[in-house]
Write an enzyme that holds these catalytic residues in place. Structure first.
Site, PDB file in Angstrom:
ATOM      1  N   GLU A   1       1.013  -1.548  -0.196  1.00  0.00           N
ATOM      2  CA  GLU A   1       0.252  -0.108  -0.108  1.00  0.00           C
ATOM      3  C   GLU A   1       1.008   1.409   0.117  1.00  0.00           C
ATOM      4  OE1 GLU A   1      -3.131   0.366  -0.495  1.00  0.00           O
ATOM      5  OE2 GLU A   1      -3.564  -1.546  -0.514  1.00  0.00           O
TER       6      GLU A   1
ATOM      7  N   TYR B   1      -7.349   6.194   4.375  1.00  0.00           N
ATOM      8  CA  TYR B   1      -7.291   5.072   3.343  1.00  0.00           C
ATOM      9  C   TYR B   1      -6.404   3.989   3.383  1.00  0.00           C
ATOM     10  CZ  TYR B   1      -5.859   2.430  -0.754  1.00  0.00           C
ATOM     11  OH  TYR B   1      -5.610   1.438  -1.648  1.00  0.00           O
TER      12      TYR B   1
ATOM     13  N   ASP C   1      -9.991   5.878  -1.947  1.00  0.00           N
ATOM     14  CA  ASP C   1      -8.911   6.494  -2.840  1.00  0.00           C
ATOM     15  C   ASP C   1      -9.251   7.018  -4.389  1.00  0.00           C
ATOM     16  OD1 ASP C   1      -9.436   4.116  -4.551  1.00  0.00           O
ATOM     17  OD2 ASP C   1      -7.412   3.550  -4.915  1.00  0.00           O
TER      18      ASP C   1
END
Length: 346
Positions: free
Chosen positions: A33, A116, A134
């Site tokens: 991520e 997020y 996102d």
């Protein structure tokens, strides 16, 4: 079929085979991520594989030298992500006994992790019922539900978050979150989406009202600052050079660079030479100046446009702290300087 079920069905048939989708290890998911923030999957994938290979556990990452982390990150940009990555690994090892968090409330407290990222890790690792937001998700929701609120206004995120929470399948947040992001990345793309093959075409409000190309709305434009960098590439009698760490906050913090003379505009060759003489002639006996016109470039960052020139300066001495060509290959540089070194020192 509901919106969420339609997306899940589409995802199960169209999802890409990506390594971070084959694990529930929150540490590995976290790596993916952070690497994929502001980064395309194709670009981020080799970096992910390199980080997992070099740092298979959070202990490995925490024990690494920062320069090693930055060197592996070289070329990916937004280097604060790498520094935060390293700091978070140290915190997890030092304060959390090496157990990487899995819940939203724990994750959101970590450096470099926002709403997020915390939602993504929590849902992908333990299927926590939290909705991700996102750029891809904003776009899909904005088009499908015709949300015309301006994304540049802070309060708009609350509107999208409420909508995302309402449609989140309680029992399958993990798959749904993957599905809506993948749908935005592959089908509901920013420019010229192929709506004729879209599974949501019959119920998409933006398509019905001919608003696909105008949604989502984001009116605020980023102000770009022009900066002018003149890098001085010294070469001594043993073909060694000088580099130093860029320690001030801002772009490229803790990466290395050649001595820098920053100017207020693009300089002519004579102006550059005069500037270097004024700055360095009292320190070095300079024998020659060469403005390397084959490597004058414009390097674009999110908020800055860098106009960069390299000037080779020969000195009649041996540098006490000079760096050899082989040593340069082990030092983390901004990609623009790395590319210069590859061309002129190989």
């Amino acid at each position: 079929m509901t919106f969420s079920n339609s997306l899940i069905n589409w995802y199960l048939q169209n999802k890409r085979d990506l390594p971070w989708r084959k694990t529930t290890d929150s540490y590995v998911i976290w790596l993916s991520e952070i690497i994929l923030q502001q980064t395309r999957v194709a670009q981020g994938l080799p970096y992910f594989e390199s980080f997992v290979s070099n740092f298979p556990s959070v202990f490995d990452l925490a024990n690494a030298q920062e320069e090693q982390v930055l060197k592996l990150w070289q070329g990916l940009g937004y280097y604060s992500r790498a520094r935060n990555l390293h700091a978070t690994a140290k915190h997890v090892v030092g304060e959390l006994n090496g157990v990487f968090p899995t819940t939203y409330d724990q994750l959101i407290k970590l450096k470099g992790i926002g709403s997020y990222t915390a939602s993504a890790i929590a849902s992908f690792s333990v299927n926590e019922n939290v909705a991700v937001l996102d750029g891809n998700v904003f776009r899909v929701l904005s088009r499908y539900y015709k949300v015309e609120n301006d994304l540049s206004i802070a309060s708009t995120k609350k509107i999208f978050q409420q909508l995302a929470n309402e449609i989140l399948p309680i029992q399958d947040a993990q798959t749904y979150n993957q599905a809506i992001m993948e749908f935005g990345a592959l089908q509901c793309v920013p420019k010229s989406p192929n709506c004729s093959i879209c599974i949501l075409a019959d119920s998409c409000a933006a398509l019905q009202y001919k608003l696909v190309h105008s949604l989502p709305i984001k009116s605020k434009k980023i102000k770009v600052t022009n900066r002018y960098f003149n890098y001085v590439v010294f070469e001594d009698l043993e073909h060694k050079t000088i580099v130093h760490k860029r320690i001030e906050k801002g772009i490229w913090q803790n990466l290395y660079e050649f001595p820098l003379v920053e100017s207020h505009a693009i300089l002519s060759e004579s102006e550059i030479v005069k500037l270097i003489k004024d700055r360095f002639s009292s320190t070095f006996k300079i024998t020659n100046y060469t403005v390397l016109t084959d490597f004058e470039i414009i390097h674009k960052l999110s908020h800055q446009k860098l106009h960069i020139q390299f000037i080779k300066v020969s000195i009649n001495a041996v540098l006490f702290n000079g760096v050899t060509v082989n040593a340069l290959n082990k030092i983390p540089f901004p990609v623009v300087i790395h590319n210069f070194i590859e061309r002129h020192f190989s």
